[in-house]
Design an enzyme around this catalytic site. Structure first.
Site, PDB file in Angstrom:
ATOM      1  N   ARG A 138       2.180   2.116  16.106  1.00 15.32           N
ATOM      2  CA  ARG A 138       2.000   0.853  15.366  1.00 15.32           C
ATOM      3  C   ARG A 138       2.323   1.119  13.913  1.00 15.32           C
ATOM      4  NH1 ARG A 138      -2.967  -3.268  15.680  1.00 15.32           N
ATOM      5  NH2 ARG A 138      -1.736  -3.788  17.526  1.00 15.32           N
ATOM      6  N   HIS A 154       5.398  -7.198  19.566  1.00 21.43           N
ATOM      7  CA  HIS A 154       4.233  -6.497  20.105  1.00 21.43           C
ATOM      8  C   HIS A 154       4.361  -6.583  21.634  1.00 21.43           C
ATOM      9  CE1 HIS A 154       0.372  -4.846  20.571  1.00 21.43           C
ATOM     10  NE2 HIS A 154      -0.349  -5.629  19.785  1.00 21.43           N
ATOM     11  N   ARG A 192      -8.410  -2.671  19.750  1.00 19.33           N
ATOM     12  CA  ARG A 192      -8.008  -2.800  21.152  1.00 19.33           C
ATOM     13  C   ARG A 192      -6.777  -2.001  21.518  1.00 19.33           C
ATOM     14  NH1 ARG A 192     -10.562  -6.943  20.000  1.00 19.33           N
ATOM     15  NH2 ARG A 192      -9.284  -6.794  18.153  1.00 19.33           N
ATOM     16  N   THR A 193      -5.727  -2.157  20.720  1.00 20.26           N
ATOM     17  CA  THR A 193      -4.445  -1.612  21.170  1.00 20.26           C
ATOM     18  C   THR A 193      -4.527  -0.088  21.261  1.00 20.26           C
ATOM     19  OG1 THR A 193      -3.358  -3.483  20.159  1.00 20.26           O
ATOM     20  CG2 THR A 193      -1.963  -1.629  20.740  1.00 20.26           C
ATOM     21  N   LYS A 234       2.055  12.075   2.642  1.00 23.50           N
ATOM     22  CA  LYS A 234       2.771  13.057   1.800  1.00 23.50           C
ATOM     23  C   LYS A 234       4.243  12.675   1.674  1.00 23.50           C
ATOM     24  CE  LYS A 234       0.070  16.912   3.656  1.00 23.50           C
ATOM     25  NZ  LYS A 234       0.217  18.117   4.505  1.00 23.50           N
TER      26      LYS A 234
HETATM   27  C1  NCD Z   1      -2.738  -8.513  17.318  1.00 24.85           C
HETATM   28  C2  NCD Z   1      -1.789  -7.690  16.475  1.00 24.85           C
HETATM   29  O1  NCD Z   1      -2.099  -6.560  16.098  1.00 24.85           O
HETATM   30  O2  NCD Z   1      -0.708  -8.213  16.236  1.00 24.85           O
HETATM   31  N1  NCD Z   1      -3.811  -7.766  17.764  1.00 24.85           N
HETATM   32  C3  NCD Z   1      -3.684  -7.089  18.948  1.00 24.85           C
HETATM   33  O3  NCD Z   1      -2.966  -6.120  19.052  1.00 24.85           O
HETATM   34  N2  NCD Z   1      -4.322  -7.583  20.002  1.00 24.85           N
HETATM   35  C4  NCD Z   1      -3.129  -9.804  16.706  1.00 24.85           C
HETATM   36  C5  NCD Z   1      -3.726  -9.803  15.343  1.00 24.85           C
HETATM   37  O4  NCD Z   1      -3.912  -8.764  14.713  1.00 24.85           O
HETATM   38  O5  NCD Z   1      -4.020 -10.904  14.899  1.00 24.85           O
END
Ligand code: NCD
Length: 313
Positions: free
Chosen positions: A101, A129, A51-52, A80
């Site tokens: 991320r 997040h 999703r993200t 590397k």
């Molecule tokens: C979450 C995350 O990555 O922290 N997912 C997301 O971005 N919607 C929650 C999860 O991974 O459980």
């Protein structure tokens, strides 16, 4: 230049402006379809995501911009030995904004110190997040009409769940919110969330372990996945992963207007028989995700809102 590393990087007023913009985009997507023409987002994902990453990319494309990036540290020069600092300097030459991320807490903050373009934290380890938090706020505001005076229950992995830490950080800033933390002993909310977030705001909070007993008290329920990738032992994960399973029968104990949020991905913690209940809000969150990320990109790129003639921040 502004970055979004922590939900507290935006004041309450700025947060409201972002949510209002996300609402406007949702109502009039066509009005925003060229505001980022010629701009590029780099999605640097050192950890798995569906999703993200896709919603950041979809958000930029829906604003008229373009997308570059990688999905997986093994696909980048991190394999590397390149540092996040160097990577962010390099990517600053190719793009206008970064969404990162990373499994290490603080990595996007380091990136923001070395990049010459805005950095968005798309999840750093068990820490924060912030764009998920904005999505959660938008969804709660849509369904409850306000962000204060809410009794919210967080259930599941409250130790490693960054979406929980991030949302609590933000919700304490609104008046009279009450928090129920529902978890096994091993997965309780970290001491720093209690000491540095809840106590300074004098927030009312309870740490409990029984979901059924707590459900009737809640205005909002936030379910979470047990974060397998942050466990040191597989056995411990297997022992804890199914502690809480919300199903239709248990949902009967809850208020008829109590939305069930979940950042997704879900594993077993919400049975699929809950999906048809009108309280299930997790796919609404996904929908809101794209609009929130469009709004955040516009804000950090200092793009004027064509409907109001104003910048967001
Ligand atoms: C979450 C995350 O990555 O922290 N997912 C997301 O971005 N919607 C929650 C999860 O991974 O459980």
């Amino acid at each position: 230049m502004r970055h979004l590393i922590d939900p507290l990087d935006f004041t309450l007023e700025e947060t409201k402006n972002i949510l209002d913009l996300a609402d406007r985009i949702k109502q009039n997507p066509d009005a925003y379809s060229h505001v980022a023409d010629g701009k590029r987002i780099a999605t640097l994902f050192y950890e798995p995501s569906t999703r993200t990453r896709l919603s950041f990319e979809s958000a930029m494309l829906s604003l008229g911009g373009q997308v570059i990036g990688f999905a997986g540290a093994e696909m980048s020069s991190a394999s590397k030995g390149e540092t996040v600092a160097d990577t962010s300097r390099v990517v600053s030459c190719y793009a206008d904004i970064i969404a990162m991320r990373h499994p290490k807490e603080g990595a996007p903050l380091v990136a923001s110190m070395y990049s010459s373009i805005p950095v968005i934290n798309a999840g750093d380890g068990g820490h924060n997040h912030p764009t998920q938090t904005l999505i959660d706020l938008m969804t709660i505001r849509q369904l409850k009409g306000h962000l204060d005076n809410i009794t919210i229950g967080f259930c599941g992995d409250l130790k490693f769940g960054r979406t929980v830490h991030s949302l609590v950080n933000s919700l304490v800033r609104y008046k009279n919110n009450r928090f129920y933390f529902i978890s096994p002993d091993e997965l309780k909310v970290p001491a720093y969330t209690i000491e540095d977030t809840l106590k300074p705001y004098n927030s009312e909070y309870y740490e409990v372990s029984n979901l059924e007993e707590t459900l009737p008290k809640l205005d909002v329920l936030y379910m979470t996945r047990v974060q397998k990738e942050r466990f040191f032992s597989e056995d411990e994960y297997l022992r804890l992963k199914d502690t809480y399973i919300l199903n239709r029968e248990k949902l009967n104990l809850a208020k008829p207007d109590m939305p069930v949020l979940h950042p997704l991905p879900r594993v077993d913690e919400i049975s699929t028989d809950v999906d048809d209940d009108n309280r299930a809000a997790y796919f609404k969150q996904v929908q809101n995700g794209k609009y929130v990320r469009m709004a955040v990109i516009m804000a950090l790129l200092e793009i004027t809102d064509p409907l109001t003639g104003q910048k967001v921040l």
